[in-house]
Scaffold this motif. Sequence first.
Motif, PDB file in Angstrom:
ATOM      1  N   MET A   1      42.735  39.738  26.009  1.00 51.27           N
ATOM      2  CA  MET A   1      42.484  39.375  27.400  1.00 51.27           C
ATOM      3  C   MET A   1      41.569  38.158  27.464  1.00 51.27           C
ATOM      4  O   MET A   1      40.472  38.161  26.912  1.00 51.27           O
ATOM      5  N   ASN A   2      42.023  37.133  28.170  1.00 56.87           N
ATOM      6  CA  ASN A   2      41.253  35.905  28.282  1.00 56.87           C
ATOM      7  C   ASN A   2      40.365  35.885  29.526  1.00 56.87           C
ATOM      8  O   ASN A   2      39.327  35.223  29.545  1.00 56.87           O
ATOM      9  N   ALA A   3      40.814  36.568  30.587  1.00 56.95           N
ATOM     10  CA  ALA A   3      40.056  36.563  31.832  1.00 56.95           C
ATOM     11  C   ALA A   3      40.192  37.900  32.535  1.00 56.95           C
ATOM     12  O   ALA A   3      41.235  38.553  32.463  1.00 56.95           O
ATOM     13  N   LEU A   4      39.124  38.291  33.226  1.00 53.03           N
ATOM     14  CA  LEU A   4      39.092  39.526  33.998  1.00 53.03           C
ATOM     15  C   LEU A   4      38.746  39.188  35.436  1.00 53.03           C
ATOM     16  O   LEU A   4      37.763  38.492  35.703  1.00 53.03           O
ATOM     17  N   ILE A   5      39.562  39.666  36.367  1.00 51.33           N
ATOM     18  CA  ILE A   5      39.283  39.532  37.793  1.00 51.33           C
ATOM     19  C   ILE A   5      38.871  40.897  38.319  1.00 51.33           C
ATOM     20  O   ILE A   5      39.561  41.887  38.093  1.00 51.33           O
ATOM     21  N   VAL A   6      37.762  40.953  39.022  1.00 52.20           N
ATOM     22  CA  VAL A   6      37.302  42.200  39.636  1.00 52.20           C
ATOM     23  C   VAL A   6      37.312  41.996  41.146  1.00 52.20           C
ATOM     24  O   VAL A   6      36.569  41.164  41.676  1.00 52.20           O
ATOM     25  N   ALA A   7      38.177  42.738  41.834  1.00 57.73           N
ATOM     26  CA  ALA A   7      38.325  42.599  43.285  1.00 57.73           C
ATOM     27  C   ALA A   7      37.993  43.908  43.967  1.00 57.73           C
ATOM     28  O   ALA A   7      38.109  44.977  43.374  1.00 57.73           O
ATOM     29  N   ASP A   8      37.594  43.822  45.246  1.00 53.56           N
ATOM     30  CA  ASP A   8      37.247  45.057  45.947  1.00 53.56           C
ATOM     31  C   ASP A   8      38.423  45.657  46.695  1.00 53.56           C
ATOM     32  O   ASP A   8      38.304  46.726  47.284  1.00 53.56           O
ATOM     33  N   ASP A   9      39.586  44.969  46.692  1.00 53.17           N
ATOM     34  CA  ASP A   9      40.788  45.578  47.242  1.00 53.17           C
ATOM     35  C   ASP A   9      42.018  44.977  46.572  1.00 53.17           C
ATOM     36  O   ASP A   9      41.927  43.966  45.870  1.00 53.17           O
ATOM     37  N   LEU A  10      43.164  45.638  46.761  1.00 55.15           N
ATOM     38  CA  LEU A  10      44.357  45.266  46.002  1.00 55.15           C
ATOM     39  C   LEU A  10      44.941  43.925  46.425  1.00 55.15           C
ATOM     40  O   LEU A  10      45.336  43.129  45.580  1.00 55.15           O
ATOM     41  N   THR A  11      45.019  43.660  47.728  1.00 58.24           N
ATOM     42  CA  THR A  11      45.608  42.388  48.135  1.00 58.24           C
ATOM     43  C   THR A  11      44.770  41.216  47.637  1.00 58.24           C
ATOM     44  O   THR A  11      45.304  40.160  47.299  1.00 58.24           O
ATOM     45  N   GLY A  12      43.460  41.407  47.565  1.00 60.24           N
ATOM     46  CA  GLY A  12      42.597  40.368  47.014  1.00 60.24           C
ATOM     47  C   GLY A  12      42.844  40.154  45.535  1.00 60.24           C
ATOM     48  O   GLY A  12      42.856  39.013  45.050  1.00 60.24           O
ATOM     49  N   ALA A  13      43.042  41.247  44.803  1.00 61.71           N
ATOM     50  CA  ALA A  13      43.350  41.124  43.375  1.00 61.71           C
ATOM     51  C   ALA A  13      44.674  40.400  43.182  1.00 61.71           C
ATOM     52  O   ALA A  13      44.830  39.585  42.264  1.00 61.71           O
ATOM     53  N   MET A  14      45.623  40.675  44.057  1.00 58.75           N
ATOM     54  CA  MET A  14      46.947  40.062  43.944  1.00 58.75           C
ATOM     55  C   MET A  14      46.896  38.565  44.237  1.00 58.75           C
ATOM     56  O   MET A  14      47.410  37.753  43.465  1.00 58.75           O
ATOM     57  N   ASP A  15      46.272  38.166  45.359  1.00 60.09           N
ATOM     58  CA  ASP A  15      46.312  36.741  45.697  1.00 60.09           C
ATOM     59  C   ASP A  15      45.428  35.910  44.778  1.00 60.09           C
ATOM     60  O   ASP A  15      45.718  34.741  44.516  1.00 60.09           O
ATOM     61  N   THR A  16      44.367  36.508  44.232  1.00 65.03           N
ATOM     62  CA  THR A  16      43.535  35.781  43.275  1.00 65.03           C
ATOM     63  C   THR A  16      44.216  35.722  41.914  1.00 65.03           C
ATOM     64  O   THR A  16      44.241  34.680  41.260  1.00 65.03           O
ATOM     65  N   GLY A  17      44.797  36.836  41.487  1.00 62.56           N
ATOM     66  CA  GLY A  17      45.528  36.835  40.228  1.00 62.56           C
ATOM     67  C   GLY A  17      46.684  35.853  40.244  1.00 62.56           C
ATOM     68  O   GLY A  17      47.012  35.233  39.225  1.00 62.56           O
ATOM     69  N   HIS A  18      47.303  35.689  41.404  1.00 61.99           N
ATOM     70  CA  HIS A  18      48.423  34.746  41.517  1.00 61.99           C
ATOM     71  C   HIS A  18      48.026  33.339  41.094  1.00 61.99           C
ATOM     72  O   HIS A  18      48.831  32.612  40.486  1.00 61.99           O
ATOM     73  N   GLN A  19      46.803  32.950  41.397  1.00 64.26           N
ATOM     74  CA  GLN A  19      46.385  31.586  41.069  1.00 64.26           C
ATOM     75  C   GLN A  19      46.445  31.344  39.562  1.00 64.26           C
ATOM     76  O   GLN A  19      46.793  30.248  39.115  1.00 64.26           O
ATOM     77  N   PHE A  20      46.136  32.358  38.778  1.00 63.02           N
ATOM     78  CA  PHE A  20      46.218  32.238  37.322  1.00 63.02           C
ATOM     79  C   PHE A  20      47.668  32.324  36.857  1.00 63.02           C
ATOM     80  O   PHE A  20      48.084  31.580  35.966  1.00 63.02           O
ATOM     81  N   ALA A  21      48.429  33.222  37.470  1.00 63.11           N
ATOM     82  CA  ALA A  21      49.843  33.359  37.098  1.00 63.11           C
ATOM     83  C   ALA A  21      50.608  32.073  37.383  1.00 63.11           C
ATOM     84  O   ALA A  21      51.509  31.688  36.629  1.00 63.11           O
ATOM     85  N   ALA A  22      50.252  31.398  38.465  1.00 62.99           N
ATOM     86  CA  ALA A  22      50.954  30.173  38.840  1.00 62.99           C
ATOM     87  C   ALA A  22      50.753  29.066  37.817  1.00 62.99           C
ATOM     88  O   ALA A  22      51.567  28.133  37.724  1.00 62.99           O
ATOM     89  N   SER A  23      49.690  29.151  37.036  1.00 62.60           N
ATOM     90  CA  SER A  23      49.446  28.135  36.005  1.00 62.60           C
ATOM     91  C   SER A  23      50.114  28.489  34.681  1.00 62.60           C
ATOM     92  O   SER A  23      49.950  27.782  33.689  1.00 62.60           O
ATOM     93  N   GLY A  24      50.868  29.589  34.669  1.00 64.06           N
ATOM     94  CA  GLY A  24      51.602  29.975  33.470  1.00 64.06           C
ATOM     95  C   GLY A  24      50.961  31.071  32.659  1.00 64.06           C
ATOM     96  O   GLY A  24      51.473  31.442  31.603  1.00 64.06           O
ATOM     97  N   LEU A  25      49.844  31.623  33.141  1.00 60.08           N
ATOM     98  CA  LEU A  25      49.152  32.689  32.419  1.00 60.08           C
ATOM     99  C   LEU A  25      49.731  34.046  32.785  1.00 60.08           C
ATOM    100  O   LEU A  25      49.940  34.347  33.967  1.00 60.08           O
ATOM    101  N   GLU A  26      50.013  34.859  31.792  1.00 63.42           N
ATOM    102  CA  GLU A  26      50.498  36.205  32.062  1.00 63.42           C
ATOM    103  C   GLU A  26      49.392  36.984  32.767  1.00 63.42           C
ATOM    104  O   GLU A  26      48.286  37.124  32.246  1.00 63.42           O
ATOM    105  N   THR A  27      49.698  37.503  33.940  1.00 61.01           N
ATOM    106  CA  THR A  27      48.685  38.157  34.764  1.00 61.01           C
ATOM    107  C   THR A  27      49.189  39.502  35.254  1.00 61.01           C
ATOM    108  O   THR A  27      50.267  39.594  35.841  1.00 61.01           O
ATOM    109  N   THR A  28      48.388  40.528  35.010  1.00 66.39           N
ATOM    110  CA  THR A  28      48.718  41.885  35.434  1.00 66.39           C
ATOM    111  C   THR A  28      47.624  42.408  36.350  1.00 66.39           C
ATOM    112  O   THR A  28      46.438  42.233  36.071  1.00 66.39           O
TER     113      THR A  28
END
Length: 454
Positions: free
Chosen positions: A1-28
């Motif tokens: 794991m290269n990066a960890l996102i900690v969000a207080d709700d799911l939609t926030g985790a999704m839209d923030t994680g998307h920014q990393f996924a959009a750059s080609g990083l595998e994001t779950t």
Amino acid sequence: MNALIVADDLTGAMDTGHQFAASGLETTVRISRRPPDADENVDARWQHEGDTDRQTPTATAAVVAVTTETRYADAPTARERVVRAVSVADADESTLVYKKVDSTLRGNVVAELEATIDATDAALAVVAPAFPAAGRVTRDGIHTVDGVPLSETEYADDENGPTTAHLPTLLAASRYPVDHVPLEDVSNGVEALAAVVRDAAGREGARVLSFDATRSSHLAAIADAAARCDERVVYAGSGGLARYVTVPGDGRETDARRGRKLASAPNTTRKTGALGIVGSVNDRTLAQLDRVPDATVIALEPSDVLESPTTAGQEAGTRAGKRLAAGEIAVLTGARSNPDLEETLEIGRREGLDRSQVRVRVKRALARAGRAAVDVQPPAGLFSTGGDVTVAVCEALEASSVALTGEEIEDGIPVGRLETGPIAGTTIVTKAGGFGGESAIVNSLSRLREDDRQ
């Protein structure tokens, strides 16, 4: 794991994680499991025996996002869950830690920021909640939404909304020293800004450094400047700042990732309708819902929901499932307008229920409705808005994680695929309540149907 996102709700985790996924990083995005009594004992979902594997992020993805579900928790609970999220992730000094902050500053912003610093031993927290693409900017320390100071918007009336629109004042409650960088300094260029960041990080003890930002280029400069710091820095922001953060290491496509993608590939043979679940009652979401054809919307009856959420949800979900089976779109909601919301709250008051208890019953009904619809007919795709409701729906569907595709409907509305559960492989689109243009829901549902027809 290269990066960890900690969000207080799911939609926030999704839209923030998307920014990393959009750059080609595998994001779950990992979804924590809640035991049946979680709504009566909100911390039980993190203490429930046997759920450790569901709340612990795996290191198989380059970027892992986890949700603490603490938007409406008390500050000590929020602090504890953030520390636990970082610790179970086994995030060492090489792991970039990104604390997702709501772009309208709702939730336990200060407590969770302090907890992130504590858990990482970071020298500096770089705080920039602005998201210009979504109308959120910070100028002279004042955070605004579509040009309106945050304290004058509906977000200030939220159950755990911001007490002030002035970011430095909000952060001053922290036990860590706080400095604010004005727009003039942010606009001076990356080299000058990097010197500001290095100076703050080099002082004795951990500190918080907040920033003005009115353009995406300002966020890019802040992220670049922070990346040049030799001390450990944690980032705190919305999806806006996340777009420009550089993740250490190489997390792009691998053979293992390609294998997982095949396992969660979209079901293109499912000729059925798309399912929408609207759990947010934000004014913007209600305006978006108003654009959806009346025949498509199945609104739960308030008195039925408050009397028996399970029964009400089952009945509405069965109706929605029949629409899906006919190849039609179905949108489930607890309210179509503010008068609908007020009616539900008034019925709740007459029955001795406060706003929080009403919200819990509506959430249960919508989650049950989503599962009932799927049991009748798996959908071509799933759309959900409202973080708390989206978590409940995913749990009802036994979905413990979402793989982000790097695509989005519009800014802040990401596309992913459910990785587990009976409809694994199904495309899911999520939206925070205050995000999106007037056609966001219509466009999301149309996109889901188009994917099915390919």
